[in-house]
Enzyme design. Structure first.
Site, mmCIF file in Angstrom:
data_model
loop_
_atom_site.group_PDB
_atom_site.id
_atom_site.type_symbol
_atom_site.label_atom_id
_atom_site.label_comp_id
_atom_site.label_asym_id
_atom_site.label_seq_id
_atom_site.Cartn_x
_atom_site.Cartn_y
_atom_site.Cartn_z
ATOM 1 N N ALA A 181 33.722 38.424 48.190
ATOM 2 C CA ALA A 181 33.029 37.137 48.198
ATOM 3 C C ALA A 181 33.955 36.019 48.653
ATOM 4 O O ALA A 181 33.557 35.140 49.440
ATOM 5 C CB ALA A 181 32.475 36.830 46.807
ATOM 6 N N LYS A 199 36.658 36.260 50.562
ATOM 7 C CA LYS A 199 36.986 36.407 51.986
ATOM 8 C C LYS A 199 35.775 36.104 52.874
ATOM 9 O O LYS A 199 35.922 35.559 53.971
ATOM 10 C CB LYS A 199 37.520 37.815 52.260
ATOM 11 C CG LYS A 199 38.853 38.105 51.586
ATOM 12 C CD LYS A 199 39.953 37.144 52.047
ATOM 13 C CE LYS A 199 41.314 37.533 51.519
ATOM 14 N NZ LYS A 199 42.382 36.611 51.987
ATOM 15 N N TYR A 211 36.832 39.673 45.507
ATOM 16 C CA TYR A 211 37.669 39.576 46.706
ATOM 17 C C TYR A 211 36.810 39.486 47.968
ATOM 18 O O TYR A 211 37.055 38.664 48.856
ATOM 19 C CB TYR A 211 38.594 40.793 46.771
ATOM 20 C CG TYR A 211 39.661 40.733 47.837
ATOM 21 C CD1 TYR A 211 40.815 39.985 47.646
ATOM 22 C CD2 TYR A 211 39.519 41.456 49.025
ATOM 23 C CE1 TYR A 211 41.802 39.942 48.619
ATOM 24 C CE2 TYR A 211 40.509 41.420 49.999
ATOM 25 C CZ TYR A 211 41.648 40.662 49.786
ATOM 26 O OH TYR A 211 42.634 40.618 50.756
#
Length: 247
Positions: free
Chosen positions: A157, A159, A155
């Site tokens: 990475a 974002k 998550y």
């Protein structure tokens, strides 16, 4: 700024932050398209909220992780409505777990929805925006893109990837009067946080200077600023909505 005559697509718009963004943009006059992938009842509830308040909204179902379905849906939407002026890339999923035990499927699912899905939607929408020489794209990132978070390497990475994508897109599209920005929420009262244990919530309060979770409307307000006239000279930037958790 009135958004009358503007068409806005909000991915993952049926609940939580996405719903608040849909409602806010509709209140500004935009014709809002509420994207969902599985919960049609929630999407209809969001549409009804907008229509009952005098706004304009339609439901458009597709999975942003399915590139062909995503492109076809946006292409048809533009054909039927003549333009797509505003895109909010909000759709996102989590598949949490420590990296040492995280499966490639869990990694791929989050990257495909949260990062690749935003790329596919933006690419499809940009064609219409470039033609009309006006557009607004807002990517919904996360505080963990900047701070990291144990158990969310996929998550975080995805974002963080959205942050780099935002800046590059902003440079590419600026000459066509298209702004691209991101909003990075902290911990917001949504379905993703409602199941947190009391112990975790108590620990979070010690890490958030304002000592409370945010509301979806707090994020929607930042999005509205970036899309409205007051944010017309802002591009390639990130607004952090996290109660001071990350500064």
């Amino acid at each position: 700024m009135s958004l009358e005559g503007k068409n806005a697509l909000v991915t993952g718009g049926s609940r939580g932050i996405g719903r608040a963004i849909c409602v806010r943009l509709a209140s500004m006059g935009a014709h809002v398209f509420i994207n969902y992938v599985s919960n049609s009842a929630a999407a209809e509830e969001t549409r009804k909220m907008i229509v009952d308040a005098g706004g304009k909204a339609e439901i458009i179902g597709f999975d942003v992780a399915d590139a062909a379905a995503c492109q076809d849906a946006i292409k048809q939407m533009i054909k039927d409505n003549k333009s797509l002026d505003i895109l909010v890339n909000n759709a996102g999923i989590t598949r949490d777990g420590l990296m040492a035990r995280m499966s490639e499927d869990a990694w791929d699912a989050v990257i495909d929805t949260n990062l690749k899905g935003s790329f596919i939607c933006s690419k499809a929408a940009a064609r219409s925006m470039m033609k009309s020489r006006w557009g607004r794209i807002v990517n919904i990132s996360s505080v963990v893109a900047f701070s990291g978070n144990a158990g969310q390497v996929n998550y975080s990475a995805a974002k963080a990837g959205m942050q780099g994508m935002t800046k590059s897109m902003a440079r590419e599209f600026a000459s066509r009067n298209i702004t691209v920005n991101s909003v990075a929420p902290g911990y917001i009262e949504t379905d993703m946080t409602k199941d947190l244990s009391d112990d975790i919530k108590e620990k979070l309060m010690t890490e958030i200077p304002l000592a409370s979770l945010g509301r979806p409307e707090d994020v929607a307000g930042a999005v509205a600023y970036l899309i409205g006239a007051d944010g017309a000279y802002v591009t390639g930037q990130t607004i952090h909505v996290n109660g001071g958790m990350y500064m």
